[in-house]
Design an enzyme around this catalytic site. Structure first.
Site, short mmCIF file in Angstrom:
data_model
loop_
_atom_site.label_atom_id
_atom_site.label_comp_id
_atom_site.label_asym_id
_atom_site.label_seq_id
_atom_site.Cartn_x
_atom_site.Cartn_y
_atom_site.Cartn_z
N HIS A 20 45.61 -2.32 77.11
CA HIS A 20 47.03 -2.34 77.53
C HIS A 20 47.89 -1.32 76.79
O HIS A 20 49.05 -1.13 77.13
CB HIS A 20 47.64 -3.72 77.33
C1 UD1 Z 1 54.30 -4.82 74.57
C2 UD1 Z 1 54.49 -4.18 73.19
C3 UD1 Z 1 53.14 -3.89 72.57
C4 UD1 Z 1 52.26 -5.13 72.57
C5 UD1 Z 1 52.18 -5.72 73.96
C6 UD1 Z 1 51.42 -7.02 73.91
C7 UD1 Z 1 56.51 -2.80 73.04
C8 UD1 Z 1 57.04 -1.42 72.99
N1 UD1 Z 1 55.20 -2.92 73.30
O1 UD1 Z 1 53.67 -3.86 75.39
O2 UD1 Z 1 53.32 -3.46 71.24
O3 UD1 Z 1 50.99 -4.77 72.11
O4 UD1 Z 1 53.50 -5.97 74.46
O5 UD1 Z 1 50.93 -7.40 75.14
O6 UD1 Z 1 57.24 -3.74 72.83
N2 UD1 Z 1 54.86 -6.70 82.70
C9 UD1 Z 1 54.78 -7.62 83.72
N3 UD1 Z 1 54.83 -8.95 83.37
C10 UD1 Z 1 54.98 -9.39 82.11
C11 UD1 Z 1 55.09 -8.45 81.10
C12 UD1 Z 1 55.02 -7.10 81.40
O7 UD1 Z 1 54.63 -7.27 84.89
O8 UD1 Z 1 55.02 -10.62 81.89
C13 UD1 Z 1 54.77 -5.26 83.05
C14 UD1 Z 1 56.12 -4.68 83.45
O9 UD1 Z 1 55.92 -3.70 84.41
C15 UD1 Z 1 56.56 -3.99 82.19
C16 UD1 Z 1 55.23 -3.48 81.64
O10 UD1 Z 1 54.30 -4.52 81.95
O11 UD1 Z 1 57.48 -2.97 82.44
C17 UD1 Z 1 55.23 -3.24 80.15
O12 UD1 Z 1 55.73 -4.37 79.47
P1 UD1 Z 1 56.43 -4.19 78.04
O13 UD1 Z 1 56.76 -5.54 77.50
O14 UD1 Z 1 57.52 -3.18 78.08
O15 UD1 Z 1 55.29 -3.53 77.16
P2 UD1 Z 1 53.78 -3.94 76.97
O16 UD1 Z 1 52.95 -2.84 77.49
O17 UD1 Z 1 53.53 -5.31 77.46
N1 UDP Z 2 45.44 -12.87 74.46
C1 UDP Z 2 45.39 -13.97 75.31
N2 UDP Z 2 45.02 -13.76 76.61
C2 UDP Z 2 44.68 -12.54 77.10
C3 UDP Z 2 44.73 -11.43 76.22
C4 UDP Z 2 45.12 -11.63 74.90
O1 UDP Z 2 45.67 -15.09 74.90
O2 UDP Z 2 44.36 -12.43 78.30
C5 UDP Z 2 45.88 -13.09 73.07
C6 UDP Z 2 44.92 -12.63 72.03
O3 UDP Z 2 43.94 -13.61 71.77
C7 UDP Z 2 45.83 -12.37 70.85
C8 UDP Z 2 47.09 -11.86 71.51
O4 UDP Z 2 47.06 -12.32 72.85
O5 UDP Z 2 46.11 -13.57 70.15
C9 UDP Z 2 47.11 -10.37 71.46
O6 UDP Z 2 48.05 -9.88 72.34
P1 UDP Z 2 47.99 -8.41 72.95
O7 UDP Z 2 46.60 -7.90 72.96
O8 UDP Z 2 48.71 -8.47 74.23
O9 UDP Z 2 48.93 -7.60 71.94
P2 UDP Z 2 48.72 -6.81 70.57
O10 UDP Z 2 48.07 -7.72 69.60
O11 UDP Z 2 47.94 -5.59 70.86
O12 UDP Z 2 50.12 -6.44 70.18
#
Ligand code: UD1
Ligand code: UDP
Length: 364
Positions: free
Chosen positions: A206
């Site tokens: 991601h």
């Molecule tokens: C964010 C964090 C990242 C973290 C990740 C965990 C920032 C800059 N990044 O990244 O550090 O590792 O979360 O998962 O804060 N979206 C959906 N549904 C949701 C959430 C997101 O459709 O419930 C889609 C939307 O199009 C959104 C895109 O994902 O614009 C990105 O979501 P965003 O929260 O901005 O960043 P992540 O890539 O999730």
């Molecule tokens: N996780 C989860 N379901 C998923 C993917 C991740 O419960 O389908 C959990 C994972 O076990 C960990 C946390 O989400 O506890 C990590 O989140 P993510 O990888 O989105 O973010 P990051 O740690 O890179 O910021």
């Protein structure tokens, strides 16, 4: 003492689960929980509140889906308004997301002390939005809860005074220990997916640097599809990656991999601990691989969790060529590392709450 905790993204729900429980079982402490809304799909947010018994947020700002500036700016304004109403003694922020920075910045500007959980992590890659969020949050915060010795050293090198730093261990390790037996009892994900222990690879992708680069995305999914010809590869698909695959016409290519919707934490724990190998660009999942003693390949050029590479559990596979990623994956099945106490003793949350309670009262 009133603590206002700010969460918004999936990894923060896991971290806050253990800290919120500890806060709420400590006499003299009350917690106000604020969800920014950064993650909003049921399987990216609500499932964690339900499964991990995280209290219902007192505030949900409903701010997600925008650009960095849109999200951070709107959160900043809305969090400030809540802080004026609630007047907490501390604001607690977690990790390195846009919600983290917004919470820290809103509070520090109006002189509400800020504590940062998972402070001091550095990738030294300033193109990562997370790196900017962490550095700014650490330097705005009053109290920095570092998970590792490396994190403490990073903060010292940047001139943060020792009295603001507390080495407490990693709250994700607390969570892994606390929820281990619950996952065994409640999850039937292996049966549902027809997977046998140690006979599949678990992958997650991601990170923006991978999803926003068609070349990297293609290298990763080409390698995973090749591996899947000999061993099933299960990949709970982050919504960001789902969109990127579709936008880059890589959806067909990705079909070699077993793509599933994002799963709840308890299912994720079972998928992790029974995998032959984990391939990921997630920060949290790299550590969880180690907690469950599963080897890991990290699809990045660097990691903040350098001790995992040092201990032999983690190998970096920069996703520039599918051949290199494929090779690293094949070489890593069956690898193991040193069993070291890298992330504390499972009592990070207690140490955090004790330190907050012993901190000097807020000056008027
Ligand atoms: C964010 C964090 C990242 C973290 C990740 C965990 C920032 C800059 N990044 O990244 O550090 O590792 O979360 O998962 O804060 N979206 C959906 N549904 C949701 C959430 C997101 O459709 O419930 C889609 C939307 O199009 C959104 C895109 O994902 O614009 C990105 O979501 P965003 O929260 O901005 O960043 P992540 O890539 O999730
Ligand atoms: N996780 C989860 N379901 C998923 C993917 C991740 O419960 O389908 C959990 C994972 O076990 C960990 C946390 O989400 O506890 C990590 O989140 P993510 O990888 O989105 O973010 P990051 O740690 O890179 O910021």
């Amino acid at each position: 003492m009133k603590i206002l905790s700010v969460v918004g993204a999936r990894p923060q729900f896991v971290k806050a689960a253990v800290v919120s429980r500890t806060l709420r079982s400590t006499s003299g402490v009350s917690e106000v929980l604020l969800h920014t809304g950064q993650h909003y799909d049921a399987n990216m947010s609500q499932v964690f509140f339900d499964e991990l018994h995280i209290p219902r947020p007192d505030y949900n700002l409903g701010i997600g889906g925008g650009s960095h500036a849109q999200n951070t700016g709107r959160m900043l304004e809305a969090i400030e308004a809540v802080l004026f109403d609630e007047k907490p003694d501390w604001v607690l922020v977690y990790g390195d997301t846009d919600s983290t920075l917004a919470g820290a910045l809103a509070a520090v500007k109006i002189h509400v002390p800020v504590a940062h959980v998972e402070a001091g992590l550095r990738s030294f890659n300033r193109r990562m939005p997370e790196e900017i969020n962490r550095v700014l949050t650490d330097h705005a915060a009053d109290l920095l809860f570092a998970p590792t010795e490396t994190a403490v050293a990073n903060l010292r090198r940047e001139g943060v005074p020792d009295e603001r730093i507390a080495l407490v261990g990693d709250v994700m390790y607390d969570a892994a220990l606390f929820y281990a037996s619950m996952a065994e009892e409640r999850s039937s994900i292996l049966e549902t997916l027809g997977l046998n222990p140690r006979e599949y690879i678990l992958a997650t992708v991601h990170r923006a640097e991978n999803t926003d680069s068609p070349a990297r995305l293609k290298a990763i999914f080409t390698a995973l599809s090749q591996v899947a010809e000999t061993m099933p590869v299960v990949l709970p698909l982050h919504p960001r990656t789902r969109k990127a695959l579709a936008a880059n016409n890589l959806w067909e290519l990705a079909q070699g991999v077993r793509l599933i919707d994002p799963v709840g934490y308890l299912d994720m724990v079972m998928l992790e601990k029974n995998a032959a190998l984990i391939v990921t660009d997630s920060g949290g999942v790299q550590k969880e691989a180690f907690f469950h003693q599963v080897p890991c390949v990290t699809l990045r050029t660097e990691t903040e969790w350098v001790e995992l590479v040092g201990a032999g559990w983690n190998v970096l596979a920069p996703p520039f060529s599918h051949e290199e990623v494929y090779k690293k994956i094949l070489e890593s099945v069956g690898r193991s590392g040193l069993d070291l106490p890298l992330y504390g003793d499972g009592r990070a949350a207690q140490k955090i709450v004790a330190r907050l309670l012993s901190a000097p009262a807020r000056p008027d």
